[in-house]
Scaffold this motif. Structure first.
Motif, PDB file in Angstrom:
ATOM      1  N   VAL A  28       2.019 -15.650  11.651  1.00  0.00           N
ATOM      2  CA  VAL A  28       1.217 -16.764  12.175  1.00  0.00           C
ATOM      3  C   VAL A  28       1.453 -18.023  11.330  1.00  0.00           C
ATOM      4  O   VAL A  28       1.544 -19.132  11.875  1.00  0.00           O
ATOM      5  CB  VAL A  28      -0.281 -16.399  12.246  1.00  0.00           C
ATOM      6  N   GLY A  29       1.598 -17.853  10.034  1.00  0.00           N
ATOM      7  CA  GLY A  29       1.905 -18.993   9.164  1.00  0.00           C
ATOM      8  C   GLY A  29       3.242 -19.627   9.521  1.00  0.00           C
ATOM      9  O   GLY A  29       3.374 -20.861   9.535  1.00  0.00           O
ATOM     10  N   ILE A  30       4.212 -18.793   9.828  1.00  0.00           N
ATOM     11  CA  ILE A  30       5.535 -19.303  10.214  1.00  0.00           C
ATOM     12  C   ILE A  30       5.449 -20.037  11.553  1.00  0.00           C
ATOM     13  O   ILE A  30       6.011 -21.127  11.717  1.00  0.00           O
ATOM     14  CB  ILE A  30       6.560 -18.146  10.249  1.00  0.00           C
ATOM     15  N   VAL A  31       4.706 -19.472  12.505  1.00  0.00           N
ATOM     16  CA  VAL A  31       4.516 -20.134  13.804  1.00  0.00           C
ATOM     17  C   VAL A  31       3.783 -21.462  13.590  1.00  0.00           C
ATOM     18  O   VAL A  31       4.156 -22.497  14.161  1.00  0.00           O
ATOM     19  CB  VAL A  31       3.740 -19.231  14.791  1.00  0.00           C
ATOM     20  N   ALA A  32       2.751 -21.452  12.740  1.00  0.00           N
ATOM     21  CA  ALA A  32       1.975 -22.669  12.463  1.00  0.00           C
ATOM     22  C   ALA A  32       2.870 -23.773  11.912  1.00  0.00           C
ATOM     23  O   ALA A  32       2.771 -24.938  12.333  1.00  0.00           O
ATOM     24  CB  ALA A  32       0.842 -22.362  11.489  1.00  0.00           C
ATOM     25  N   ASP A  33       3.754 -23.415  10.978  1.00  0.00           N
ATOM     26  CA  ASP A  33       4.672 -24.409  10.415  1.00  0.00           C
ATOM     27  C   ASP A  33       5.648 -24.906  11.490  1.00  0.00           C
ATOM     28  O   ASP A  33       5.918 -26.098  11.593  1.00  0.00           O
ATOM     29  CB  ASP A  33       5.480 -23.818   9.254  1.00  0.00           C
ATOM     30  N   ARG A  34       6.154 -23.975  12.294  1.00  0.00           N
ATOM     31  CA  ARG A  34       7.193 -24.332  13.274  1.00  0.00           C
ATOM     32  C   ARG A  34       6.668 -25.278  14.351  1.00  0.00           C
ATOM     33  O   ARG A  34       7.372 -26.206  14.772  1.00  0.00           O
ATOM     34  CB  ARG A  34       7.760 -23.048  13.912  1.00  0.00           C
ATOM     35  N   ILE A  35       5.429 -25.072  14.812  1.00  0.00           N
ATOM     36  CA  ILE A  35       4.930 -25.927  15.889  1.00  0.00           C
ATOM     37  C   ILE A  35       4.554 -27.327  15.399  1.00  0.00           C
ATOM     38  O   ILE A  35       4.249 -28.203  16.209  1.00  0.00           O
ATOM     39  CB  ILE A  35       3.762 -25.277  16.676  1.00  0.00           C
ATOM     40  N   GLU A  36       4.631 -27.551  14.077  1.00  0.00           N
ATOM     41  CA  GLU A  36       4.425 -28.886  13.518  1.00  0.00           C
ATOM     42  C   GLU A  36       5.691 -29.729  13.604  1.00  0.00           C
ATOM     43  O   GLU A  36       5.643 -30.945  13.426  1.00  0.00           O
ATOM     44  CB  GLU A  36       3.987 -28.789  12.048  1.00  0.00           C
ATOM     45  N   GLU A  37       6.841 -29.084  13.857  1.00  0.00           N
ATOM     46  CA  GLU A  37       8.105 -29.822  13.905  1.00  0.00           C
ATOM     47  C   GLU A  37       8.145 -30.706  15.152  1.00  0.00           C
ATOM     48  O   GLU A  37       7.504 -30.422  16.168  1.00  0.00           O
ATOM     49  CB  GLU A  37       9.284 -28.848  13.863  1.00  0.00           C
ATOM     50  N   ALA A  38       8.924 -31.784  15.060  1.00  0.00           N
ATOM     51  CA  ALA A  38       8.940 -32.823  16.098  1.00  0.00           C
ATOM     52  C   ALA A  38       9.243 -32.282  17.495  1.00  0.00           C
ATOM     53  O   ALA A  38       8.609 -32.695  18.466  1.00  0.00           O
ATOM     54  CB  ALA A  38       9.960 -33.902  15.721  1.00  0.00           C
ATOM     55  N   ASP A  39      10.184 -31.346  17.608  1.00  0.00           N
ATOM     56  CA  ASP A  39      10.575 -30.878  18.950  1.00  0.00           C
ATOM     57  C   ASP A  39       9.490 -30.060  19.638  1.00  0.00           C
ATOM     58  O   ASP A  39       9.536 -29.855  20.849  1.00  0.00           O
ATOM     59  CB  ASP A  39      11.882 -30.082  18.901  1.00  0.00           C
ATOM     60  N   ALA A  40       8.487 -29.602  18.870  1.00  0.00           N
ATOM     61  CA  ALA A  40       7.413 -28.783  19.451  1.00  0.00           C
ATOM     62  C   ALA A  40       6.135 -29.585  19.699  1.00  0.00           C
ATOM     63  O   ALA A  40       5.142 -29.024  20.154  1.00  0.00           O
ATOM     64  CB  ALA A  40       7.119 -27.598  18.536  1.00  0.00           C
ATOM     65  N   ARG A  41       6.165 -30.873  19.448  1.00  0.00           N
ATOM     66  CA  ARG A  41       4.951 -31.680  19.615  1.00  0.00           C
ATOM     67  C   ARG A  41       4.503 -31.749  21.074  1.00  0.00           C
ATOM     68  O   ARG A  41       3.321 -31.867  21.359  1.00  0.00           O
ATOM     69  CB  ARG A  41       5.170 -33.093  19.058  1.00  0.00           C
ATOM     70  N   ARG A  42       5.464 -31.717  22.007  1.00  0.00           N
ATOM     71  CA  ARG A  42       5.126 -31.756  23.444  1.00  0.00           C
ATOM     72  C   ARG A  42       4.764 -30.373  23.969  1.00  0.00           C
ATOM     73  O   ARG A  42       4.342 -30.232  25.098  1.00  0.00           O
ATOM     74  CB  ARG A  42       6.295 -32.313  24.257  1.00  0.00           C
ATOM     75  N   GLY A  43       4.999 -29.353  23.146  1.00  0.00           N
ATOM     76  CA  GLY A  43       4.698 -27.991  23.562  1.00  0.00           C
ATOM     77  C   GLY A  43       5.782 -27.031  23.137  1.00  0.00           C
ATOM     78  O   GLY A  43       6.736 -27.396  22.447  1.00  0.00           O
ATOM     79  N   PHE A  44       5.633 -25.778  23.569  1.00  0.00           N
ATOM     80  CA  PHE A  44       6.558 -24.719  23.173  1.00  0.00           C
ATOM     81  C   PHE A  44       6.326 -23.505  24.058  1.00  0.00           C
ATOM     82  O   PHE A  44       5.291 -23.386  24.717  1.00  0.00           O
ATOM     83  CB  PHE A  44       6.352 -24.332  21.693  1.00  0.00           C
ATOM     84  N   ILE A  45       7.318 -22.637  24.037  1.00  0.00           N
ATOM     85  CA  ILE A  45       7.213 -21.340  24.709  1.00  0.00           C
ATOM     86  C   ILE A  45       7.344 -20.286  23.623  1.00  0.00           C
ATOM     87  O   ILE A  45       8.341 -20.275  22.890  1.00  0.00           O
ATOM     88  CB  ILE A  45       8.336 -21.145  25.745  1.00  0.00           C
ATOM     89  N   LEU A  46       6.342 -19.430  23.490  1.00  0.00           N
ATOM     90  CA  LEU A  46       6.417 -18.361  22.492  1.00  0.00           C
ATOM     91  C   LEU A  46       7.124 -17.153  23.094  1.00  0.00           C
ATOM     92  O   LEU A  46       6.776 -16.678  24.176  1.00  0.00           O
ATOM     93  CB  LEU A  46       5.018 -17.976  22.007  1.00  0.00           C
ATOM     94  N   ASP A  47       8.114 -16.667  22.363  1.00  0.00           N
ATOM     95  CA  ASP A  47       8.962 -15.564  22.806  1.00  0.00           C
ATOM     96  C   ASP A  47       8.839 -14.437  21.776  1.00  0.00           C
ATOM     97  O   ASP A  47       9.218 -14.612  20.629  1.00  0.00           O
ATOM     98  CB  ASP A  47      10.401 -16.079  22.894  1.00  0.00           C
ATOM     99  N   GLY A  48       8.275 -13.309  22.205  1.00  0.00           N
ATOM    100  CA  GLY A  48       8.144 -12.175  21.296  1.00  0.00           C
ATOM    101  C   GLY A  48       6.925 -12.258  20.394  1.00  0.00           C
ATOM    102  O   GLY A  48       6.800 -11.505  19.433  1.00  0.00           O
ATOM    103  N   PHE A  49       6.033 -13.163  20.700  1.00  0.00           N
ATOM    104  CA  PHE A  49       4.805 -13.320  19.927  1.00  0.00           C
ATOM    105  C   PHE A  49       3.768 -13.958  20.822  1.00  0.00           C
ATOM    106  O   PHE A  49       4.092 -14.887  21.550  1.00  0.00           O
ATOM    107  CB  PHE A  49       5.056 -14.204  18.694  1.00  0.00           C
ATOM    108  N   PRO A  50       2.542 -13.473  20.809  1.00  0.00           N
ATOM    109  CA  PRO A  50       2.052 -12.321  20.051  1.00  0.00           C
ATOM    110  C   PRO A  50       2.473 -11.002  20.689  1.00  0.00           C
ATOM    111  O   PRO A  50       2.740 -10.948  21.887  1.00  0.00           O
ATOM    112  CB  PRO A  50       0.530 -12.505  20.112  1.00  0.00           C
TER     113      PRO A  50
END
Length: 196
Positions: free
Chosen positions: A65-87
């Motif tokens: 969850v910490g890794i996901v939290a850090d990753r969604i802070e990156e610029a390309d994820a600001r508009r959203g994201f698709i989680l694959d294999g999690f949760p």
């Protein structure tokens, strides 16, 4: 657009995710890829993950969850994201929900690709036979026995997310046995309602 795709292996989650990546210009976030990137970056959470992995252990939900939290802070994820294999588990889903809430974010949709498991196994068996007939090696994922084991693991653990997200009013089901374009159309209809 913040999404989760659910469905057993071979249901078409990867194919549909790639279409949405292009449509919404958002990343598909694979936990495996994020874990490797965090370790390579040498970040604090990456060092924790590396220590666990080097010791032969499984990375805890807290670290993932910490890794996901850090990753969604990156610029390309600001508009959203698709989680694959999690949760993969209800515990991970709870942790994800808490983390998103702390960031003032929510999921827009959880889409489950409903499939006929016998038909999926048939597809894998056919693909393996065709590969062998061409004289090529069968991919590990295309081994029917390996595939059955992955299906059993999915049913035992990850399928528990269906009622979890249904209770939260986030779950939408799509006929994953339809043609690829029809599945995309069904997903687009769901997302149009989520955006409204």
């Amino acid at each position: 657009m913040r999404l989760i795709f659910l469905g057993p292996p071979g249901a078409g989650k990867g194919t549909q995710s790639q279409r949405l990546v292009t449509r919404f210009d958002i990343p598909q976030l694979s936990t495996g890829d994020m874990l490797r990137a965090a370790v390579a970056s040498g970040s604090e959470i990456g060092r924790k993950a590396k220590a666990v992995m080097d010791a032969g252990g499984l990375v805890s939900d807290e670290i993932v969850v910490g890794i996901v939290a850090d990753r969604i802070e990156e610029a390309d994820a600001r508009r959203g994201f698709i989680l694959d294999g999690f949760p993969r588990t209800v515990g991970q889903a709870d942790a994800l929900e808490r983390m998103l809430k702390e960031k003032g974010l929510t999921l827009d949709a959880v889409i489950e690709l409903k499939v006929d498991e016998d038909a999926l196994i048939g597809r894998i068996e056919k693909r393996a036979a065709e590969t062998l007939a061409r004289g090529e090696a069968v991919r590990k994922d295309d081994n029917p026995d390996v595939f059955r084991k992955r299906l059993q693991e999915y049913k035992a653990v990850t399928a528990q997310l269906t009622p979890y997200y249904r209770e939260r009013g986030l779950l939408s089901e799509v006929d994953g046995m339809a043609g690829i374009d029809e599945v995309t159309r069904q997903i687009n209809d769901i997302l149009a309602h989520a955006e409204a």
